[in-house]
Design a protein around this motif. Structure first.
Motif, short mmCIF file in Angstrom:
data_model
loop_
_atom_site.label_atom_id
_atom_site.label_comp_id
_atom_site.label_asym_id
_atom_site.label_seq_id
_atom_site.Cartn_x
_atom_site.Cartn_y
_atom_site.Cartn_z
N CYS A 308 -93.03 23.03 -45.47
CA CYS A 308 -93.98 22.57 -44.44
C CYS A 308 -95.05 23.64 -44.17
CB CYS A 308 -93.23 22.25 -43.15
SG CYS A 308 -94.35 21.72 -41.84
N THR A 309 -96.30 23.21 -44.22
CA THR A 309 -97.42 24.14 -44.01
C THR A 309 -97.94 24.08 -42.58
OG1 THR A 309 -99.06 22.49 -44.59
CG2 THR A 309 -98.15 23.78 -46.40
N LYS A 310 -97.26 23.30 -41.73
CA LYS A 310 -97.68 23.10 -40.33
C LYS A 310 -99.05 22.45 -40.22
CE LYS A 310 -95.62 27.53 -38.90
NZ LYS A 310 -95.88 28.70 -38.06
N CYS A 311 -99.46 21.71 -41.24
CA CYS A 311 -100.82 21.16 -41.22
C CYS A 311 -100.99 20.08 -40.16
CB CYS A 311 -101.19 20.61 -42.59
SG CYS A 311 -100.28 19.11 -43.04
N GLY A 312 -99.87 19.47 -39.72
CA GLY A 312 -99.95 18.48 -38.65
C GLY A 312 -100.48 17.12 -39.08
N CYS A 314 -98.80 14.82 -40.57
CA CYS A 314 -97.78 13.83 -40.22
C CYS A 314 -97.86 13.50 -38.73
CB CYS A 314 -96.40 14.35 -40.59
SG CYS A 314 -96.01 15.96 -39.90
N ARG A 330 -93.59 16.75 -37.48
CA ARG A 330 -93.72 18.16 -37.88
C ARG A 330 -92.72 19.01 -37.11
NH1 ARG A 330 -99.33 21.09 -36.69
NH2 ARG A 330 -98.96 20.09 -34.68
N CYS A 380 -98.24 13.47 -45.80
CA CYS A 380 -97.81 14.86 -46.05
C CYS A 380 -98.28 15.34 -47.42
CB CYS A 380 -96.28 14.95 -45.96
SG CYS A 380 -95.70 16.63 -46.24
N PRO A 381 -99.04 16.42 -47.46
CA PRO A 381 -99.56 16.89 -48.75
C PRO A 381 -98.51 17.54 -49.64
CG PRO A 381 -100.26 18.34 -46.98
CD PRO A 381 -99.53 17.22 -46.33
N VAL A 382 -97.35 17.88 -49.07
CA VAL A 382 -96.35 18.55 -49.89
C VAL A 382 -95.10 17.68 -50.07
CG1 VAL A 382 -97.21 20.85 -49.34
CG2 VAL A 382 -95.45 19.85 -47.90
N ILE A 384 -92.96 16.03 -48.20
CA ILE A 384 -91.73 16.16 -47.43
C ILE A 384 -91.19 14.77 -47.12
CG2 ILE A 384 -90.88 16.85 -45.13
CD1 ILE A 384 -92.71 19.35 -45.49
N HIS A 386 -89.52 12.94 -44.75
CA HIS A 386 -89.05 12.86 -43.37
C HIS A 386 -88.04 11.73 -43.15
CE1 HIS A 386 -93.19 14.39 -43.45
NE2 HIS A 386 -92.98 15.01 -42.31
S1 SF4 Z 1 -97.69 16.73 -43.08
FE1 SF4 Z 1 -96.02 17.74 -44.20
S2 SF4 Z 1 -96.70 19.86 -44.43
FE2 SF4 Z 1 -98.00 18.96 -42.86
S3 SF4 Z 1 -96.97 19.44 -40.92
FE3 SF4 Z 1 -96.23 17.45 -41.56
S4 SF4 Z 1 -94.36 17.88 -42.68
FE4 SF4 Z 1 -95.48 19.81 -42.55
#
Ligand code: SF4
Ligand code: SF4
Length: 704
Positions: A308-312, A314, A330, A380-382, A384, A386
């Motif tokens: 998670c990059t904390k990009c927010g 999601c 997140r 989510c760009p990576v 994840i 959820h």
């Molecule tokens: S979209 Fe993915 S990477 Fe970004 S905050 Fe949410 S869980 Fe983390």
């Protein structure tokens, strides 16, 4: 004295740095690499303490690598919903990659090529000169510029624009440290280069290093002499080098780790994550169902937390959060990560992962808030996953008897009567009574379409009208279709998603047995939720005889009937309509165009809402949302209707068209509570078609 005035186009790698300092640099570089390697090793060892993941994560590896490389190298997910973020991230990503490769090339020349030629040929040779050097310098300067500009935009958005989604309860020092340290690395590289160019008296070929040359010109114009540049250079070089070495060492211990973990996460992703949930082993101990402690998460789920990059992104698309429910996807991911790190470091005591009453890592109410809409995963760009984790936590709540009371009642209804309403089984087919034709019984005759009607169209008065409309369309098209009458039971898609895996398995067995007793070509569902579980989940069990290809949603079937001419609809509706993509039809199963094509056939002027197709905003009914009571302001359905009324272009939308019985229920409610009764009507696509046919007066085979 100038230290070097090169004859060929090149530059000394360690200009102005003495042999002792050079040795110190090599020592620190080795130390930094070791700290980096140990950090990565420790992370991997930590993942190994997680449970086995039930899904194949590295099958068809070459295809996985190709598709992951495409996702990561194109930054395609960063562009979704936020073009500016896509651009700056692409600049930073490619700039970082180029600078990294450039450093590796330089190290290769210095350590391998020069040493190798000295040993083999007796003279130290370098390829870091001439045309190669000129091209190298130009590319590095150009990509470095993109890197710095990208980081400048990122810093602007975080600290000046204060983009909301970038800030949250887990925002910490490392977020600022990451962008600022990279920015300083980029700027420091140009300052170092500029000083060297001044100190070496502006070699003509250095114009290819156009940014560094520009910095040199500015510094020189400001009064920096060559001697002063040479004197100051070592200090600047060291500060740049130490920052770079510290950054490399820091990578596995903080936020920069996402440069590695995000690729690993994309590589090991499950393309069907959330769409079909992993089952529970038949011999599983009830205490082992769902995570009780952090070691119960699989290695992939632990990797998810770290990626998670904390990009927010999601959080910014989550309808539960937007409605004020106590859920931020997140935060759930990062709460789990933080808890694991604190536990490993002895900073916290062990507590349950999920429970009611505030003593756990994740509160029960948080998990119950999830609507299983998959918007978070889509954004989510990576990659994840959820929803998979959230469902497993719901399973834990179910096993520990902490299920929401309203959901518990619905589950009891399903257990006792096979439907969520708790109405008698014999009343399931009552909706057919108002029709002036007989709906065929698929149990008695072979049919082309075995129509699974579903709970809401069978028992809910408003949705019974939808069922009758679809029956009329089948009649009008003259197709062989039939229903299961009393032998239908709840399909179980949402039973599974609220965590009742045991009950879900019973439903799979019963529904599969009823359907397999019939002779049919295609299973067609009214409800996208049933469509999803019949298509993607039932075939994973032993019981059903069908595959995913044998299951269709009614919008797909009707679209085919229209395309083949078996059903003809006069384009007779002069109305402005909008279409709401149901989560389980769109995001879950990529069915976007068929419903739109059917709507266009009615003559309606289809106006899109800003959030359409994969960006659709959940009605609030999924994941058991329909059965729960939450204080919401606004309700997801109200927010969506507001969007239809206020944010669509062209003529005012008079019809809000849906293709899901749960959506019908949720939006009929939102229309009343949100005060939209004078603005628009809620209609299912079946109803719109029947209306068009009635208005036009002609069908192929029958009057509706
Ligand atoms: S979209 Fe993915 S990477 Fe970004 S905050 Fe949410 S869980 Fe983390
Ligand atoms: S599935 Fe939907 S409701 Fe649940 S966390 Fe994700 S975005 Fe929010």
């Amino acid at each position: 004295m100038r230290l070097l005035q090169a004859e060929a186009a090149t530059r000394p790698t360690f200009w102005g740095i003495g042999p002792v300092e050079k040795a110190l640099f090599y020592f620190l570089a080795a130390l930094s690499t070791l700290v980096f390697a140990y950090g990565v090793y420790a992370r991997v060892q930590r993942y190994r303490r997680g449970t086995d993941d039930p899904l194949p994560r590295l099958d068809d590896l070459s295809a996985r690598i190709r598709s992951s490389a495409r996702i990561v190298l194109t930054n395609q997910k960063q562009f979704d919903r936020d073009r500016v973020a896509g651009i700056w991230h692409t600049f930073v990503f490619w700039g970082f990659l180029t600078l990294f490769i450039a450093t590796v090339i330089l190290a290769f020349d210095e350590w391998v090529y020069r040493t190798g030629t000295a040993a083999l040929l007796g003279t130290r040779q370098s390829f870091f000169q001439g045309d190669f050097y000129l091209s190298y310098s130009f590319v590095v300067d150009a990509m470095g510029l993109l890197f710095v500009v990208g980081l400048g935009v990122a810093i602007y958005r975080r600290y000046v624009d204060r983009t909301e989604r970038l800030w949250g309860v887990h925002t910490s020092l490392e977020d600022g440290l990451l962008v600022w340290s990279l920015f300083l690395l980029g700027v420091g590289g140009y300052l170092t280069e500029g000083l060297r160019i001044v100190g070496t008296e502006f070699p003509a070929h250095e114009t290819v290093s156009f940014v560094g040359y520009f910095v040199a010109l500015v510094a020189s114009t400001a009064g920096l002499s060559a001697d002063l540049a040479e004197a100051v250079y070592p200090a600047l070089w060291w500060s740049h080098a130490l920052l770079a070495l510290w950054f490399v060492a820091w990578i596995p211990y903080g936020k920069p780790f996402h440069v590695l973990s995000s690729f690993a996460n994309v590589l090991t992703r499950d393309e069907q994550a959330g769409v079909r949930l992993p089952g529970v082993p038949a011999d599983a101990d009830p205490d082992d169902i769902g995570p009780s402690d952090i070691e119960d998460f699989s290695w992939k789920q632990l990797l998810d937390h770290d990626a998670c990059t904390k990009c927010g992104r999601c959080s910014s698309v989550c309808p539960a959060k937007a409605a004020g429910r106590p859920l931020d996807p997140r935060d759930v991911i990062l709460d789990l990560k933080e808890y694991r790190q604190d536990l490993d470091a002895g900073r916290t005591d062990e507590v349950p992962i999920v429970a009611d009453g505030g003593t756990s890592v994740i509160d029960a109410r948080t998990m119950e808030s999830c609507l299983s809409c998959m918007a978070c995963m889509d954004a989510c760009p990576v990659e994840i996953e959820h929803v998979t984790q959230f469902t497993e936590m719901n399973r834990r709540l179910t096993e520990s008897g902490e299920m929401d009371p309203n959901v518990q009642d619905s589950m009891m209804n399903v257990f006792q009567h096979g439907n969520t309403f708790g109405d008698p089984e014999r009343e399931r087919p009552d909706w057919v009574e108002d029709l002036d034709f007989e709906v065929p019984d698929a149990r008695d005759e072979p049919v082309e379409f075995l129509w699974y009607v579903g709970d809401y169209p069978s028992y809910d008065e408003r949705n019974r009208a939808v069922a009758r409309s679809l029956a009329r369309l089948f009649e009008a098209a003259g197709v062989d279709y039939g229903i299961l009458y009393e032998d239908e039971q709840t399909a179980g898609n949402d039973v599974r998603r609220v965590g009742e895996e045991g009950l879900y398995e019973v439903l799979v067995e019963d529904n599969a047995a009823a359907i397999d007793d019939c002779d049919y070509d295609t299973i067609v569902t009214t409800d996208p939720h049933a469509f999803n579980t019949f298509k993607n989940e039932y075939p994973e069990f032993d019981d059903p005889d069908w595959t995913a290809d044998d299951v269709a949603h009614y919008t797909q079937v009707v679209d085919d009937l229209l395309a083949s001419g078996r059903l003809q609809v006069p384009a007779s509706l002069a109305e402005t309509v909008t279409y709401h993509d149901p989560c389980h039809l769109g995001r879950y199963n990529d069915v976007y165009e068929e419903p739109r094509e059917v709507i266009r056939q009615t003559g309606g002027d289809l106006q899109e809402m800003p959030r359409n197709r994969n960006e659709s905003f959940c009605c609030g009914g999924g994941g058991g949302g329909l059965w729960m009571d939450f204080d919401e302001d606004p309700k997801p359905s109200e927010e969506r209707l507001r969007e239809a009324v206020e944010d669509t272009d062209g003529e005012a939308v008079s019809r809000f068209v849906v293709a899901c019985p749960m959506c019908v229920t949720m939006f009929e409610d939102g229309r009343k509570t949100g005060g939209f009764e004078d603005d628009l009507d809620i209609v299912d696509i079946t109803e719109l078609l029947v209306e068009a046919i009635e208005a036009g007066g002609a069908t192929r085979t029958a009057e509706v």
